[in-house]
Design an enzyme around this catalytic site. Sequence first.
Site, PDB file in Angstrom:
ATOM      1  N   LYS A  51      14.084 -60.585 -27.913  1.00  0.00           N
ATOM      2  CA  LYS A  51      13.960 -59.111 -27.897  1.00  0.00           C
ATOM      3  C   LYS A  51      13.916 -58.625 -29.347  1.00  0.00           C
ATOM      4  CE  LYS A  51      15.952 -58.537 -23.288  1.00  0.00           C
ATOM      5  NZ  LYS A  51      16.826 -59.611 -22.839  1.00  0.00           N
ATOM      6  N   ARG A  68      11.274 -67.076 -26.135  1.00  0.00           N
ATOM      7  CA  ARG A  68      12.113 -66.728 -24.980  1.00  0.00           C
ATOM      8  C   ARG A  68      13.233 -67.753 -24.858  1.00  0.00           C
ATOM      9  NH1 ARG A  68       9.343 -62.870 -22.790  1.00  0.00           N
ATOM     10  NH2 ARG A  68      10.988 -62.394 -21.319  1.00  0.00           N
ATOM     11  N   GLU A  87      19.410 -84.198 -22.597  1.00  0.00           N
ATOM     12  CA  GLU A  87      20.639 -83.733 -21.938  1.00  0.00           C
ATOM     13  C   GLU A  87      21.854 -84.126 -22.770  1.00  0.00           C
ATOM     14  OE1 GLU A  87      20.797 -84.917 -17.825  1.00  0.00           O
ATOM     15  OE2 GLU A  87      18.975 -83.808 -17.377  1.00  0.00           O
ATOM     16  N   THR A 106      19.830 -62.886 -25.817  1.00  0.00           N
ATOM     17  CA  THR A 106      18.529 -63.549 -25.723  1.00  0.00           C
ATOM     18  C   THR A 106      17.984 -63.613 -27.147  1.00  0.00           C
ATOM     19  OG1 THR A 106      17.572 -61.409 -25.185  1.00  0.00           O
ATOM     20  CG2 THR A 106      17.922 -62.930 -23.363  1.00  0.00           C
ATOM     21  N   TYR A 108      13.373 -85.235 -23.401  1.00  0.00           N
ATOM     22  CA  TYR A 108      14.614 -84.921 -22.680  1.00  0.00           C
ATOM     23  C   TYR A 108      15.798 -85.110 -23.619  1.00  0.00           C
ATOM     24  CZ  TYR A 108      13.955 -83.673 -17.850  1.00  0.00           C
ATOM     25  OH  TYR A 108      13.702 -82.975 -16.708  1.00  0.00           O
ATOM     26  N   ASP A 153      27.301 -58.648 -24.508  1.00  0.00           N
ATOM     27  CA  ASP A 153      25.913 -59.074 -24.282  1.00  0.00           C
ATOM     28  C   ASP A 153      25.047 -58.204 -25.193  1.00  0.00           C
ATOM     29  OD1 ASP A 153      23.314 -59.401 -23.479  1.00  0.00           O
ATOM     30  OD2 ASP A 153      23.737 -59.341 -21.332  1.00  0.00           O
TER      31      ASP A 153
HETATM   32  N1  DSN Z   1      14.892 -57.984 -18.496  1.00  0.00           N
HETATM   33  C1  DSN Z   1      15.605 -57.450 -19.625  1.00  0.00           C
HETATM   34  C2  DSN Z   1      15.244 -56.052 -19.922  1.00  0.00           C
HETATM   35  O1  DSN Z   1      14.089 -55.706 -19.751  1.00  0.00           O
HETATM   36  O2  DSN Z   1      16.078 -55.286 -20.345  1.00  0.00           O
HETATM   37  C3  DSN Z   1      17.072 -57.630 -19.504  1.00  0.00           C
HETATM   38  O3  DSN Z   1      17.338 -58.961 -19.272  1.00  0.00           O
END
Ligand code: DSN
Length: 444
Positions: A226, A232, A53, A223, A51, A197
């Site tokens: 990707k 993730r 925090e 994120t 943990y 974003d």
């Molecule tokens: N779930 C993602 C996507 O597939 O584009 C976006 O957060």
Amino acid sequence: MQYLRKTDPVTLSIIRAEEKRQREELMLIPSENYASRAVLEASGSVLTNKYAEGYPRRRYYQGNTNIDDVELLAQERAKKLFGVPHANVQPYSGSPANSAVQFATLEPGDTVMGLALASGGHLTHGHPKITFSGKFFKSVQYNVGKNGWLDYDEIAKMAKREKPKLIIAGTTAYPRILDWKKFSQIAESVGAYLMADIAHIAGLVVAGAHPSPVRWVHVVTTTTHKTLRGPRGAMILVTARGLKKDPDFGSKIDRAVFPALQGGPHNHTTAGIAVALREAQGKLFKTYGKQIVKNAKALAESLMKKGFELVSGGTDNHLMLVDLRNKGVSGWVVAWALDKAGIILNYNSVPFDTNPPMFPSGMRLGTPGVTSRGMKEREMVRIGTWINEVVEHVKDEKLPGDKEQRTVWTKAFLGRVAKDRFLAKIRGEVRSLARRFPLPGIDR
Ligand code: DSN
């Protein structure tokens, strides 16, 4: 995984089945990718036990010397890679990151403006009523124009009219380059915060295959799993422009993540992010990012030659959105038939779709994953041919409009495609191709 084999062979068998599926199928979902072995090792480490925090050197738990080190390392690498003065690497994923920026910049009832989901935005960009941002803030949504491209004049008009406190520029199903400078001029003209974003395109930005928003916006969310190819997770990057607008902006973002919205950070993920950021520094990653776009263009070209209509007429990034209405077949039908043929993509709404999101008129596909496996333009042409063959094969399958009939029909359809010999033949061909390209993180 020798311990898992002994203690829980059932869970292990599911993991092994997923490895096989990933190895033998072609993954064209534009938001997915394959993490490296090093990222998997860091993400599966004992850092999961702790943990932590708070933030480095300011924790609410003892015993965090090493966790501090790994979080500071991830922060430093993020700052260097993207050229920003402040990075928060704790958001659990993209939605919490986007929520944190809204929490930090808006009061309940303030106006937030983002791209509508139906035009390729995201639920957390102010989708009305059912989401956090749509419920707590006044959300106004812009759309793409009839040609599928963002219309910056319309966005400027909406901003002047609605006076949002926060404008979100970012997409999940938009195949073109975003003009950050134009967004910046619009935001400046109404005194709004501007958030980019870049979840989908972060890897392209790092590789120089898409312009970076850092110079133009106050804050960036992304994120990490990707095109960036990490575990993730997510990051919030505050830019120099953001700190100029509000010198306390970095702390406000940090406080929005913790304690406002999250508890203890996922330290094993933080370690995975640190590793992924190091991998993204290299020359190989730049080549990779550029190849994603070359592959997407080759796949788009191959589809268009076969009469597929692409929203906006093509692609400049990692993905394409195919409008299947001229083929007379539902995106849902095509996605499931392709699934049985070993080709994995999304059924997806197209702008101004009159069909419901569960049974939309289009499909979304992209090349980050197949590029990670080492495929090039030649393989993209082959994939385009398979997609066309499958679409031709199922094009007379008509999804009923009536809800009850549809429930019966979809069940029967899934039964039919599961036994379909033509799709099984394509699946075999797909498997042969896929097996020639190692699965990153698993195959040597
Ligand atoms: N779930 C993602 C996507 O597939 O584009 C976006 O957060």
